[in-house]
Design a protein around this motif. Structure first.
Motif, PDB file in Angstrom:
ATOM      1  N   LYS A  28       8.820   4.202   4.431  1.00  0.00           N
ATOM      2  CA  LYS A  28       8.357   3.652   5.700  1.00  0.00           C
ATOM      3  C   LYS A  28       8.944   4.376   6.910  1.00  0.00           C
ATOM      4  N   LEU A  29       9.882   5.266   6.687  1.00  0.00           N
ATOM      5  CA  LEU A  29      10.469   6.003   7.807  1.00  0.00           C
ATOM      6  C   LEU A  29       9.411   6.796   8.554  1.00  0.00           C
ATOM      7  N   GLU A  30       8.452   7.355   7.829  1.00  0.00           N
ATOM      8  CA  GLU A  30       7.371   8.120   8.445  1.00  0.00           C
ATOM      9  C   GLU A  30       6.048   7.640   7.851  1.00  0.00           C
ATOM     10  N   PRO A  31       5.631   6.429   8.199  1.00  0.00           N
ATOM     11  CA  PRO A  31       4.453   5.820   7.558  1.00  0.00           C
ATOM     12  C   PRO A  31       3.161   6.601   7.766  1.00  0.00           C
ATOM     13  N   ALA A  38       4.076   2.106  -0.485  1.00  0.00           N
ATOM     14  CA  ALA A  38       5.477   2.204  -0.071  1.00  0.00           C
ATOM     15  C   ALA A  38       6.261   0.933  -0.344  1.00  0.00           C
ATOM     16  N   THR A  39       5.603  -0.065  -0.927  1.00  0.00           N
ATOM     17  CA  THR A  39       6.288  -1.307  -1.297  1.00  0.00           C
ATOM     18  C   THR A  39       5.661  -1.837  -2.580  1.00  0.00           C
ATOM     19  N   VAL A  44       0.890  -3.492  -5.921  1.00  0.00           N
ATOM     20  CA  VAL A  44       0.168  -4.489  -6.706  1.00  0.00           C
ATOM     21  C   VAL A  44      -1.202  -4.764  -6.088  1.00  0.00           C
ATOM     22  N   LYS A  45      -1.304  -4.702  -4.771  1.00  0.00           N
ATOM     23  CA  LYS A  45      -2.607  -4.868  -4.130  1.00  0.00           C
ATOM     24  C   LYS A  45      -3.559  -3.757  -4.548  1.00  0.00           C
ATOM     25  N   LEU A  46      -3.045  -2.553  -4.629  1.00  0.00           N
ATOM     26  CA  LEU A  46      -3.868  -1.423  -5.038  1.00  0.00           C
ATOM     27  C   LEU A  46      -4.327  -1.583  -6.485  1.00  0.00           C
ATOM     28  N   LEU A  47      -3.409  -1.954  -7.373  1.00  0.00           N
ATOM     29  CA  LEU A  47      -3.780  -2.145  -8.775  1.00  0.00           C
ATOM     30  C   LEU A  47      -4.829  -3.240  -8.917  1.00  0.00           C
ATOM     31  N   LEU A 212      25.453   3.661  -1.657  1.00  0.00           N
ATOM     32  CA  LEU A 212      24.840   3.429  -0.348  1.00  0.00           C
ATOM     33  C   LEU A 212      23.362   3.139  -0.582  1.00  0.00           C
ATOM     34  N   PHE A 213      22.956   1.883  -0.381  1.00  0.00           N
ATOM     35  CA  PHE A 213      21.575   1.472  -0.624  1.00  0.00           C
ATOM     36  C   PHE A 213      20.747   1.659   0.645  1.00  0.00           C
ATOM     37  N   LEU A 214      19.678   2.421   0.519  1.00  0.00           N
ATOM     38  CA  LEU A 214      18.813   2.763   1.644  1.00  0.00           C
ATOM     39  C   LEU A 214      17.367   2.445   1.277  1.00  0.00           C
ATOM     40  N   GLY A 215      16.691   1.663   2.097  1.00  0.00           N
ATOM     41  CA  GLY A 215      15.308   1.308   1.801  1.00  0.00           C
ATOM     42  C   GLY A 215      15.169   0.334   0.657  1.00  0.00           C
ATOM     43  N   CYS A 216      16.233  -0.406   0.356  1.00  0.00           N
ATOM     44  CA  CYS A 216      16.217  -1.368  -0.748  1.00  0.00           C
ATOM     45  C   CYS A 216      16.270  -2.795  -0.215  1.00  0.00           C
ATOM     46  N   ARG A 217      15.527  -3.684  -0.854  1.00  0.00           N
ATOM     47  CA  ARG A 217      15.709  -5.117  -0.671  1.00  0.00           C
ATOM     48  C   ARG A 217      16.052  -5.714  -2.034  1.00  0.00           C
ATOM     49  N   PHE A 218      16.794  -6.807  -1.987  1.00  0.00           N
ATOM     50  CA  PHE A 218      17.269  -7.427  -3.227  1.00  0.00           C
ATOM     51  C   PHE A 218      16.739  -8.847  -3.358  1.00  0.00           C
TER      52      PHE A 218
END
Length: 284
Positions: A28-31, A38-39, A44-47, A212-218
């Motif tokens: 998402k840094l350069e969408p 990218a998520t 899942v929407k695409l599938l 170092l977690f970057l672009g991650c959600r838990f």
């Protein structure tokens, strides 16, 4: 804002004690230049747009992939994943920054299916990629190894690489491996507590390291479980750049794993890394 962790991160990256762990939100840094999902929600929407999936699992990526695998065959899942990620993604500023780190050996973990990090490393010499593979396609195997030209190699080759790119969920290149369905994850999670699916070279390089977690959600159990197991037997200090409110389970996970949250936009954090400025510049 406490800026001290930022200086620790910068120093750790410079001396090679910090392991970058990338999640899908890095894209998402350069969408505008990202033509691939990218998520997990985007994927899942695409599938579900390609194959009819029951409404109750239309927002559940692994369950939707499992349904397609059960009723349309595993080859259909792989074909849809190939289609989703075939357009490719050009490396963004963060990928390029990480590819420029010079301390050896370096471990980079990338927990999404795109190939941007690999492309950023293409100009570097003596690096390789370790991909997680599905038991449905490679029964009895957990990972495959590839050199910097994308050629399959033996596991022992990873001991000589200056940079190890670990793709625990697989990747579109070079072999199109994807851990994506419920059954894929069940196979891995059955063994991951005793670390069988984690490559020995990754286990070696993570020892004593800070993540170092970057672009991650838990905010889902699979993401937390993978991160926890990849971090196992590392250091007791880590960081995650996550902007905005956290869920209750995210807060609990960060606390349990001693992960300090850096509450700021990833783009701002990346710009600071590139600039080489002092932490004071971010205390706003």
């Amino acid at each position: 804002m406490n800026t001290h962790p930022l200086q620790e991160i910068a120093t750790g990256l410079a001396v090679g004690t910090v392991v970058p762990y990338l999640g899908p939100d890095v894209l998402k840094l350069e969408p505008a230049t990202c033509p691939v999902p990218a998520t997990p929600t985007d994927l899942v929407k695409l599938l579900a747009s390609k194959v009819s999936v029951p409404h109750k699992i239309r927002n559940n990526l692994t369950a939707a992939a499992q349904f397609i695998e059960n009723f349309k065959h595993r080859k259909t899942v792989v074909s849809l994943m190939n289609e989703a990620f075939a357009p490719g993604v050009q490396p963004n500023t963060l990928h390029r920054y990480l590819a420029g780190l010079t301390k050896k050996p370096l471990l980079i973990v990338d927990a999404w299916y795109d190939a941007a990090m690999a492309q950023a490393l293409a100009s570097r010499g003596n690096w390789g990629q370790i991909q997680g593979v599905s038991q449905a396609e490679h029964f009895g195997e957990w990972v495959h190894y590839f050199d910097d030209k994308g050629n399959p190699v033996e596991a022992k080759e990873a001991d000589t690489w200056h940079i190890v790119l670990y793709k625990p969920l697989g990747s579109i290149i070079p072999e199109k491996n994807f851990i994506i369905s419920d059954s894929d994850f069940v196979e891995v999670l059955t063994e991951i507590d005793i670390q069988t699916p984690i490559p020995p070279r990754v286990q070696e390089l993570r020892t004593g390291a800070n993540f170092l977690f970057l672009g991650c959600r838990f905010n889902n159990q699979l993401t937390r479980t993978y991160a926890r197991q990849v971090m196992k037997r590392s250091s007791d200090k880590h960081w995650a750049v996550i902007e905005g409110p956290l869920t209750r389970m995210e807060q609990k996970f960060l606390s349990e794993q001693n992960i300090t949250r850096i509450d700021m936009p990833l783009a701002k954090f990346t710009a600071w890394l590139q600039s080489g400025q002092t932490c004071r510049a971010l205390a706003v």
